[in-house]
Scaffold this motif. Structure first.
Motif, PDB file in Angstrom:
ATOM      1  N   ARG A  68      32.577  44.667  40.388  1.00 33.11           N
ATOM      2  CA  ARG A  68      32.613  43.978  41.723  1.00 33.11           C
ATOM      3  C   ARG A  68      31.709  42.965  41.548  1.00 33.11           C
TER       4      ARG A  68
ATOM      5  N   THR B   6      39.999  46.879  44.813  1.00 32.58           N
ATOM      6  CA  THR B   6      40.892  47.315  43.560  1.00 32.58           C
ATOM      7  C   THR B   6      39.534  48.607  42.989  1.00 32.58           C
TER       8      THR B   6
ATOM      9  N   ARG C 284      40.214  41.539  46.380  1.00 29.28           N
ATOM     10  CA  ARG C 284      40.048  40.290  44.482  1.00 29.28           C
ATOM     11  C   ARG C 284      38.445  41.307  44.107  1.00 29.28           C
ATOM     12  N   ALA C 285      37.895  41.233  45.045  1.00 29.90           N
ATOM     13  CA  ALA C 285      36.381  40.939  44.396  1.00 29.90           C
ATOM     14  C   ALA C 285      36.102  42.437  44.369  1.00 29.90           C
TER      15      ALA C 285
ATOM     16  N   ARG D 285      42.710  39.226  50.999  1.00 31.67           N
ATOM     17  CA  ARG D 285      43.353  39.290  49.493  1.00 31.67           C
ATOM     18  C   ARG D 285      41.971  39.066  48.827  1.00 31.67           C
ATOM     19  N   ALA D 286      40.434  38.008  49.298  1.00 24.61           N
ATOM     20  CA  ALA D 286      40.011  37.682  48.915  1.00 24.61           C
ATOM     21  C   ALA D 286      39.257  38.764  48.464  1.00 24.61           C
TER      22      ALA D 286
END
Length: 160
Positions: A71, A137, A133-134, A129-130
């Motif tokens: 993370r 998920t 991704r970071a 989206r950012a």
């Protein structure tokens, strides 16, 4: 098992779900401990199957989280408000479309928070989206595993 103990098990599971969204709180462990407490008191075949199943789900869940990239919270703009929106979206999605609805609900909660903060669709999509991704998920995988366990427990309590 009495109503008060059942309520306490449910509250510990809810605390575990919230704990997934808060750093430093062992959410999956709280959910598993509540399932263990319930199984030890009910002592039925269904309770033992749920305990074993939840143990397997949460162990596989942890293995998947460890395999994901670490993370990276700093610099992305993750706020407490976003975590609340994402968690609420996942819970709403989980109940509207059982189990699988948690995924679009989680992402929709992040989008809603960003849309409110940034004011437009384009910047909100880019920010969502950012964030996914970071950190999204790994949090989503952990939350989904805990929601599966809590959903199975709720099903066993109401219909089992």
């Amino acid at each position: 098992m009495g109503a008060w103990q059942l309520l306490m098990v449910g509250l510990v599971m809810l605390l575990g779900l919230v704990g997934v969204l808060l750093p430093g709180v062992p959410g999956p462990w709280l959910v598993w401990a509540a399932m263990l407490w319930w199984s030890m008191h009910v002592q039925s075949g269904l309770a033992w199957v749920l305990l074993v199943g939840s143990t397997v789900v949460l162990l596989v869940n942890q293995a998947v989280v460890w395999l994901l990239p670490p993370r990276r919270v700093r610099g992305v703009g993750v706020t407490r408000r976003m975590a609340v929106f994402a968690g609420a979206g996942a819970l709403v999605g989980f109940f509207l479309l059982p189990v699988l609805g948690a995924i679009p609900g989680f992402i929709g909660g992040i989008y809603g928070s960003e849309r409110h903060r940034l004011g437009g669709h384009g910047p909100a999509v880019t920010s969502t989206r950012a964030v996914m991704r970071a950190v999204g998920t790994s949090v989503l995988v952990e939350l989904f595993g805990c929601l599966l366990v809590v959903g199975a427990w709720l099903g066993a309590v109401f219909w089992g």
